[in-house]
Design a protein around this motif. Structure first.
Motif, PDB file in Angstrom:
ATOM      1  N   SER A 149       0.845  -1.198   0.000  1.00 39.08           N
ATOM      2  CA  SER A 149       0.000   0.000   0.000  1.00 39.08           C
ATOM      3  C   SER A 149       0.875   1.239   0.000  1.00 39.08           C
ATOM      4  O   SER A 149       2.050   1.188   0.375  1.00 39.08           O
ATOM      5  CB  SER A 149      -0.928   0.016   1.232  1.00 39.08           C
ATOM      6  N   PHE A 150       0.295   2.330  -0.435  1.00 37.12           N
ATOM      7  CA  PHE A 150       1.008   3.598  -0.470  1.00 37.12           C
ATOM      8  C   PHE A 150       0.085   4.713  -0.029  1.00 37.12           C
ATOM      9  O   PHE A 150      -1.043   4.836  -0.496  1.00 37.12           O
ATOM     10  CB  PHE A 150       1.532   3.890  -1.879  1.00 37.12           C
ATOM     11  N   GLU A 151       0.579   5.502   0.930  1.00 36.66           N
ATOM     12  CA  GLU A 151      -0.088   6.718   1.360  1.00 36.66           C
ATOM     13  C   GLU A 151       0.906   7.858   1.145  1.00 36.66           C
ATOM     14  O   GLU A 151       2.089   7.605   0.913  1.00 36.66           O
ATOM     15  CB  GLU A 151      -0.488   6.610   2.839  1.00 36.66           C
ATOM     16  N   PRO A 152       0.460   9.115   1.214  1.00 40.02           N
ATOM     17  CA  PRO A 152       1.376  10.227   0.906  1.00 40.02           C
ATOM     18  C   PRO A 152       2.707  10.195   1.646  1.00 40.02           C
ATOM     19  O   PRO A 152       3.713  10.657   1.125  1.00 40.02           O
ATOM     20  CB  PRO A 152       0.544  11.456   1.282  1.00 40.02           C
ATOM     21  N   LEU A 187       8.157   8.055   4.452  1.00 40.52           N
ATOM     22  CA  LEU A 187       8.785   8.848   3.404  1.00 40.52           C
ATOM     23  C   LEU A 187       9.024  10.258   3.920  1.00 40.52           C
ATOM     24  O   LEU A 187       8.089  10.955   4.324  1.00 40.52           O
ATOM     25  CB  LEU A 187       7.897   8.859   2.162  1.00 40.52           C
ATOM     26  N   ASN A 188      10.284  10.658   3.927  1.00 37.37           N
ATOM     27  CA  ASN A 188      10.654  11.948   4.491  1.00 37.37           C
ATOM     28  C   ASN A 188      10.105  13.103   3.662  1.00 37.37           C
ATOM     29  O   ASN A 188       9.821  12.966   2.469  1.00 37.37           O
ATOM     30  CB  ASN A 188      12.179  12.060   4.571  1.00 37.37           C
ATOM     31  N   THR A 189       9.976  14.234   4.282  1.00 37.06           N
ATOM     32  CA  THR A 189       9.513  15.439   3.585  1.00 37.06           C
ATOM     33  C   THR A 189      10.400  15.704   2.373  1.00 37.06           C
ATOM     34  O   THR A 189      11.627  15.677   2.466  1.00 37.06           O
ATOM     35  CB  THR A 189       9.555  16.648   4.523  1.00 37.06           C
ATOM     36  N   GLY A 190       9.772  15.932   1.222  1.00 40.83           N
ATOM     37  CA  GLY A 190      10.524  16.196   0.003  1.00 40.83           C
ATOM     38  C   GLY A 190      11.073  14.954  -0.671  1.00 40.83           C
ATOM     39  O   GLY A 190      11.937  15.062  -1.540  1.00 40.83           O
ATOM     40  N   TRP A 191      10.576  13.767  -0.316  1.00 35.46           N
ATOM     41  CA  TRP A 191      11.089  12.527  -0.886  1.00 35.46           C
ATOM     42  C   TRP A 191      10.939  12.523  -2.405  1.00 35.46           C
ATOM     43  O   TRP A 191      10.092  13.199  -2.976  1.00 35.46           O
ATOM     44  CB  TRP A 191      10.389  11.320  -0.275  1.00 35.46           C
ATOM     45  N   LYS A 192      11.807  11.744  -3.070  1.00 33.24           N
ATOM     46  CA  LYS A 192      11.849  11.691  -4.521  1.00 33.24           C
ATOM     47  C   LYS A 192      11.548  10.276  -5.004  1.00 33.24           C
ATOM     48  O   LYS A 192      11.762   9.297  -4.284  1.00 33.24           O
ATOM     49  CB  LYS A 192      13.215  12.114  -5.056  1.00 33.24           C
ATOM     50  N   SER A 194      12.841   4.946   7.590  1.00 34.93           N
ATOM     51  CA  SER A 194      12.535   6.163   6.843  1.00 34.93           C
ATOM     52  C   SER A 194      13.413   6.197   5.597  1.00 34.93           C
ATOM     53  O   SER A 194      14.490   5.611   5.556  1.00 34.93           O
ATOM     54  CB  SER A 194      12.782   7.410   7.698  1.00 34.93           C
ATOM     55  N   SER A 195      12.936   6.885   4.560  1.00 34.52           N
ATOM     56  CA  SER A 195      13.690   6.981   3.320  1.00 34.52           C
ATOM     57  C   SER A 195      13.348   8.282   2.613  1.00 34.52           C
ATOM     58  O   SER A 195      12.259   8.832   2.790  1.00 34.52           O
ATOM     59  CB  SER A 195      13.369   5.799   2.403  1.00 34.52           C
ATOM     60  N   SER A 196      14.289   8.751   1.812  1.00 35.91           N
ATOM     61  CA  SER A 196      14.081   9.993   1.059  1.00 35.91           C
ATOM     62  C   SER A 196      13.932   9.762  -0.436  1.00 35.91           C
ATOM     63  O   SER A 196      13.681  10.703  -1.177  1.00 35.91           O
ATOM     64  CB  SER A 196      15.244  10.968   1.303  1.00 35.91           C
ATOM     65  N   ARG A 197      14.120   8.521  -0.890  1.00 40.53           N
ATOM     66  CA  ARG A 197      13.984   8.248  -2.322  1.00 40.53           C
ATOM     67  C   ARG A 197      13.539   6.808  -2.535  1.00 40.53           C
ATOM     68  O   ARG A 197      13.975   5.903  -1.837  1.00 40.53           O
ATOM     69  CB  ARG A 197      15.294   8.499  -3.070  1.00 40.53           C
TER      70      ARG A 197
END
Length: 207
Positions: free
Chosen positions: A41-44, A61-66, A192-195
């Protein structure tokens, strides 16, 4: 999906993980995890993945994730001056043979530059560097330069998967889509992850 396609696809996302080396450098090595699996599943701000091992991982997903996708390329696209990420293993003759090649866009040149142990298969390594030379003698091979002058020559068998990065959007994170992320283990145990990299553009990722 054929066994050959699955094998090639595992290598694709394994090598794409080289993109995250620079971003993970600020985290403790023991706390950085490579997560490969399919979307549950995926949420914002939350991606839930069923890993290849069968576990479930929830990744904040961290703020500003890519997000990035992948697209097929060819060894014939490789030219002097390109920046590549190559997963390879040692050969019986003492050289190195590629398992997978990623051609980085110009904007990402220098990402994760260097040579390091990798986890695609036993004794594999990841080398990110600039192409100093391309030869077609007894098969195609490239010489990469990295870390202020070090070099490594790697042969590229004809059946080696070669990919590049491609656009993707959060809409591609549909249930069942295969993803890769380098995540950090936070103090409270969460990930947590940014990309995130998602398999798309006809490149079959691991299932």
């Amino acid at each position: 999906i054929s066994a050959m396609n699955v094998k090639a696809s595992l290598l694709v996302l394994g090598t794409i993980s080289s993109l995250f080396i620079a971003g993970a450098a600020t985290a403790q090595a023991a706390d950085a995890l490579r997560v490969r699996g399919t979307v549950i599943s995926f949420e914002p701000s939350l991606l839930t993945v069923k890993t290849r091992q069968g576990d479930t991982s929830a990744i904040k997903l961290n703020t500003g994730w890519k997000i990035s996708g992948v697209a097929s390329a060819s060894e014939k696209d490789i030219k002097q001056g390109d920046f590549l990420g190559i997963a390879s293993v040692s050969k019986a003759d003492g050289g190195s043979g590629a398992l997978e090649v990623v051609i980085f866009p110009a904007a990402l040149k220098g990402t994760g530059e260097g040579d390091r142990p990798w986890d695609l298969q036993p004794n594999s390594r990841m080398t990110n560097g600039t192409v100093a030379d391309v030869t077609d003698i007894s098969g195609r091979a490239v010489t990469l330069t990295y870390d202020n002058g070090q070099t490594k020559k790697i042969s590229i068998p004809d059946d080696t998967p070669v990919v590049t990065f491609a656009p993707a959007t959060p809409a591609d994170l549909k249930p069942g889509a295969t993803v890769f992320a380098t995540a950090q283990r936070e103090a409270d145990g969460t990930l947590s992850s940014s990309r995130v990299v998602v398999g798309n553009n006809g490149v079959i990722p691991p299932v």
